[in-house]
Write a protein that holds these residues in place. Structure first.
Motif, PDB file in Angstrom:
ATOM      1  N   GLY A 133      -1.973  -5.537  13.845  1.00 13.60           N
ATOM      2  CA  GLY A 133      -1.939  -6.186  12.543  1.00 13.60           C
ATOM      3  C   GLY A 133      -3.283  -6.832  12.230  1.00 13.60           C
ATOM      4  N   LYS A 158       6.255  -1.750  13.901  1.00 13.49           N
ATOM      5  CA  LYS A 158       6.206  -0.494  13.153  1.00 13.49           C
ATOM      6  C   LYS A 158       5.422   0.573  13.900  1.00 13.49           C
ATOM      7  N   GLN A 159       4.257   0.195  14.460  1.00 13.25           N
ATOM      8  CA  GLN A 159       3.401   1.164  15.138  1.00 13.25           C
ATOM      9  C   GLN A 159       3.686   1.267  16.638  1.00 13.25           C
ATOM     10  N   GLU A 194       3.925  -5.424  11.996  1.00 14.19           N
ATOM     11  CA  GLU A 194       3.081  -4.224  12.076  1.00 14.19           C
ATOM     12  C   GLU A 194       3.102  -3.634  13.478  1.00 14.19           C
TER      13      GLU A 194
END
Length: 221
Positions: free
Chosen positions: A160, A153-154, A150
């Protein structure tokens, strides 16, 4: 050398001595009462040095693309490719990036991380940089091990499930996420097998991966 640098250098030397003794099989170290008094006084000395060295930070121009989302919870933007800035590596084991302001230095440090050949050459880390977020002038800093799926991704650390718990802890302290500074020792997600099929699987960084990355977190600190 400033008092703060002297204290940091002394702590670094102490860490090296203790690590060497551990490698030699020592489980205990004899410390004199005078040395203990010195260690006990370090928090006060660090606070004094910090207060004497404190200075206001200039505002970042609106056109700048900060590598750190300063005082916002927003995802960080990736700067356009630029020539890697010069930086000095001190004997204490950290990098002093160029820049007139804290933000300038962090932006340049981000670019140094992005072009880290030692990190790339290991072949055990993925490609996406996850640098830091928060307020670099904060009184409190949180340091994790490495980003997960996560976070990758960000492009932000601690977003997360562990990040949600961290947000709750920060809130319980009467603070907001943008009041603190958050980063990781390793700036790339550790690789598991073929990167195309890793999915959401995460792992802890190895000592070797942390060793090539630790100079960056020391610079942030």
């Amino acid at each position: 050398m400033s008092d703060l640098n002297q204290i940091s250098a002394a702590l670094q030397s102490l860490q090296g001595i203790l690590e060497q003794q551990k490698l030699e099989g020592r489980e205990y170290a004899d410390v004199s009462e005078g040395a203990l008094d010195k260690l006990r006084s370090l928090p006060v000395e660090l606070m004094r040095s910090r207060q004497s060295a404190a200075a206001p930070v200039e505002e970042t121009p609106a056109s700048a693309e900060p590598a750190v989302a300063v005082a916002t919870g927003a995802a960080t933007s990736t700067p356009a490719p630029v020539e890697t800035p010069a930086a000095a590596t001190g004997s204490q084991g950290w990098i002093e990036p160029e820049g007139e302001t804290v933000r300038d230095k962090l932006n340049n440090l981000f670019r140094l991380v992005k072009s880290c050949e030692a990190c790339r050459d290991m072949g055990t880390l993925r490609d996406q940089v996850v640098f830091a977020t928060g307020n670099p002038e904060a009184d409190l800093m949180f340091v994790g091990e490495a980003p997960g799926a996560e976070e990758e991704k960000q492009k932000q650390p601690f977003v997360g499930s562990a990040g949600q718990k961290l947000n709750q802890i920060i809130g319980a302290m009467g603070l907001k996420r943008e009041d603190v500074y958050i980063s990781n020792i390793v700036k790339f997600r550790p690789l598991i097998g073929d990167p195309r099929f890793q999915g959401a699987r995460n792992r802890k960084p190895t000592p070797e991966e942390m060793a090539v990355s630790v100079k960056y977190i020391r610079s942030e600190i």
